[in-house]
Write a protein that holds these residues in place. Sequence first.
Motif, PDB file in Angstrom:
ATOM      1  N   UNK A 299       0.834  -1.203   0.000  1.00 42.66           N
ATOM      2  CA  UNK A 299       0.000   0.000   0.000  1.00 42.66           C
ATOM      3  C   UNK A 299       0.867   1.250   0.000  1.00 42.66           C
ATOM      4  N   UNK A 300       1.928   1.198   0.809  1.00 40.65           N
ATOM      5  CA  UNK A 300       2.825   2.350   0.877  1.00 40.65           C
ATOM      6  C   UNK A 300       3.457   2.584  -0.488  1.00 40.65           C
ATOM      7  N   UNK A 301       3.867   1.508  -1.104  1.00 39.20           N
ATOM      8  CA  UNK A 301       4.517   1.598  -2.412  1.00 39.20           C
ATOM      9  C   UNK A 301       3.548   2.171  -3.446  1.00 39.20           C
ATOM     10  N   UNK A 302       2.303   1.699  -3.411  1.00 36.98           N
ATOM     11  CA  UNK A 302       1.343   2.180  -4.401  1.00 36.98           C
ATOM     12  C   UNK A 302       1.001   3.650  -4.161  1.00 36.98           C
TER      13      UNK A 302
ATOM     14  N   UNK B 199      11.607   0.329  -0.404  1.00 41.90           N
ATOM     15  CA  UNK B 199      10.603  -0.147   0.556  1.00 41.90           C
ATOM     16  C   UNK B 199      10.881  -1.591   0.967  1.00 41.90           C
ATOM     17  N   UNK B 200      11.630  -2.316   0.174  1.00 41.78           N
ATOM     18  CA  UNK B 200      12.094  -3.644   0.614  1.00 41.78           C
ATOM     19  C   UNK B 200      12.760  -3.497   1.978  1.00 41.78           C
ATOM     20  N   UNK B 201      13.597  -2.486   2.108  1.00 36.64           N
ATOM     21  CA  UNK B 201      14.349  -2.300   3.354  1.00 36.64           C
ATOM     22  C   UNK B 201      13.435  -1.894   4.505  1.00 36.64           C
ATOM     23  N   UNK B 202      12.495  -0.968   4.256  1.00 36.80           N
ATOM     24  CA  UNK B 202      11.607  -0.580   5.361  1.00 36.80           C
ATOM     25  C   UNK B 202      10.758  -1.766   5.801  1.00 36.80           C
ATOM     26  N   UNK B 203      10.318  -2.547   4.836  1.00 39.47           N
ATOM     27  CA  UNK B 203       9.536  -3.738   5.184  1.00 39.47           C
ATOM     28  C   UNK B 203      10.358  -4.665   6.071  1.00 39.47           C
ATOM     29  N   UNK B 204      11.620  -4.853   5.735  1.00 47.28           N
ATOM     30  CA  UNK B 204      12.494  -5.702   6.549  1.00 47.28           C
ATOM     31  C   UNK B 204      12.647  -5.105   7.946  1.00 47.28           C
ATOM     32  N   UNK B 205      12.847  -3.804   8.012  1.00 47.15           N
ATOM     33  CA  UNK B 205      13.006  -3.159   9.323  1.00 47.15           C
ATOM     34  C   UNK B 205      11.784  -3.400  10.197  1.00 47.15           C
TER      35      UNK B 205
ATOM     36  N   UNK C 136       8.351  -8.885  -1.142  1.00 44.46           N
ATOM     37  CA  UNK C 136       7.064  -8.556  -1.761  1.00 44.46           C
ATOM     38  C   UNK C 136       7.072  -7.212  -2.507  1.00 44.46           C
ATOM     39  N   UNK C 137       7.598  -6.130  -1.888  1.00 48.03           N
ATOM     40  CA  UNK C 137       7.570  -4.855  -2.624  1.00 48.03           C
ATOM     41  C   UNK C 137       8.364  -4.912  -3.928  1.00 48.03           C
TER      42      UNK C 137
END
Lengths: 355, 274
Positions: free
Chosen positions: B56-59, B85-91, B143-144
Amino acid sequence: MSLPGHRPSPGPGEPSGPDGSDGPSDRSQPVRATGPDVERAVGAPSADGAETGTAPAIRLRNVVKRFGSFTAVDGLNLDVPAGTVFGLLGPNGAGKSTTMKMLTAQSRADSGEITVLDHPVPRASKLARAEMGVVPQHDNLDEELTVRENLEVFTHLYRVPRARRAEAVERALHLAHLADRPDLRADKLSGGMRRRLLIVRGLVHRPRLVLLDEPTVGLDPQVRQELWGLITALRAEGVTVLMSTHYIEEAERLADVVALMAKGRVVTRGVPAELIARYAGSTVEEFPLEPGSRADEIEARIAAAGLTARRTGATLSVLRADEIPDSLRDSLGRGSARAGNLEDVFVTLTGERVE
Amino acid sequence: MSVDTGTAGGAAAPAAHAPPGRFELAPIAGVLAREWALYRRSWKPTTFAAVVEPILMLLAFGVGLGSLVGAIRGYDYIHFLGTGIVATSVLFTSMFPGLIDTYVRRVFQHTYDGMLAAPVDVRELVTGEASWIACKSGVYGCAPLLVAIGFGLPASWAMLLVPVITFVTGFGFALTGIWMSAAVPSIKTMDYIISGVITPLFLIAGTFFPIETLPPWAQVAAKINPLYHCVELVRGTAFGTDVATAAGHFAALAAFIVVVWCLAVFQMRRKLID
């Protein structure tokens, strides 16, 4: 901490036995009917341990544990003979739980020496933990998991080989009388079922030694009796059980040997019936204290006759009532007789109550 | 109650044969077995939160803000953002479980007391918990990137390394969370960590905008931020990079892991062993 292989000699004033020896020697002398003064800090292997000729399952020597300025365990000496159910009896704050935690190295002694199943603790504690089962005082079942899953997790933590895991889980389910509801989630279990599951969870790897920290605290009497059956069954298997409790009846019924603890020390230890015979006599008589009666004056008279009395609520209990002399009997009358119990022993030795 | 006969030590307990004090893999397997059992119950909400939120954030930012921003460093904004956003998702999927789950299990559920009474030591417990969290965020973190590929980001063979990068980063931040869970005096004080540590970590990492746009001091801060190195590595797999640069970023992550592993083990030991 302690050096492996080195056993410090007992400090002054802390003889590990009446004769000062600390080896498994000739200590199978009959218990002497003497006062409380002789039995401070009894530690060395006594009758029960020496007879079997095996090393004790648990051995503590001069163990001290402090939390800041508070000394929780104060020079504790203890031997738990292999194959016995050993009761650690004492009021809250006597150091029972701290002692239990030191046996699994979850609490580290400030000084002294601990050996569990021949492994020095904490140095080789992991080897000892692999061979013992621990039932914690605080229920820490995984609520979201089923009965079976809770057991399976512990077969992994206790390293039961893959081929034996299913069998270990089945055995535990039967032991806990939960074989008909393995798929029930733990949060749906009754208090008694939870506790049974908690106990057998520590048995999945067939430990040689089981530590039970207040196994029945907070349970209603009926459930408590049910658990006693489980503990008795463990003894029949030859498993050594160390159980801490502050329930007098539990210790008397289950334990082959009890150690009475107060203020971080063992006050006395022995076979419950023998301790009762020695310190409380076979009969205790309770005399109701009428309002306005001079309790301390009555106590003084009893003491003058060489007997011990203690207040038990609204009554005064006279220990060794069969020895009440006629002269005293005339003025006291006849109270209601009951059997002596470990509470009488404990209060006589420490002046504190257990429960 | 009765016990079936013939169990008296007949089948001896499987003993731990390793010499005392050695780091073993068996306890980690035990910790992971428990996590797997729990995950089988909770994978649906966990997966929903971990996948849907970054998408959602990415979109929202990629499409919405992207129409204003256009391109950054010559890349479509949604491609730039998708890799970040891959990194924020991991964080988020590593530090929050490390911080909150670990705290709840230690303080409220007494789970770790039960484990440490079994042949499991604190460093194995910490390593096991962090490994599991890293596995989850390693997978969810991809996923992102898949969404960005759906929006036209050219897939590359190097992207197969992204799960490794996300696992390593997740391992480090899980350990950070575990360390802080054992350092906070109460669950209330976690707000300081969430707002004071996690939010800056995720903002100053080059995820939403390149760090070159930041003031110099913030650029230095970003380079200390392990998440920045994760972002650069993921972007490297998508947009190309040279091996030396990638190795530098990887070394930064490795150093980060060594430090937080020691801190997490030390602090958890203080809390779990008196």
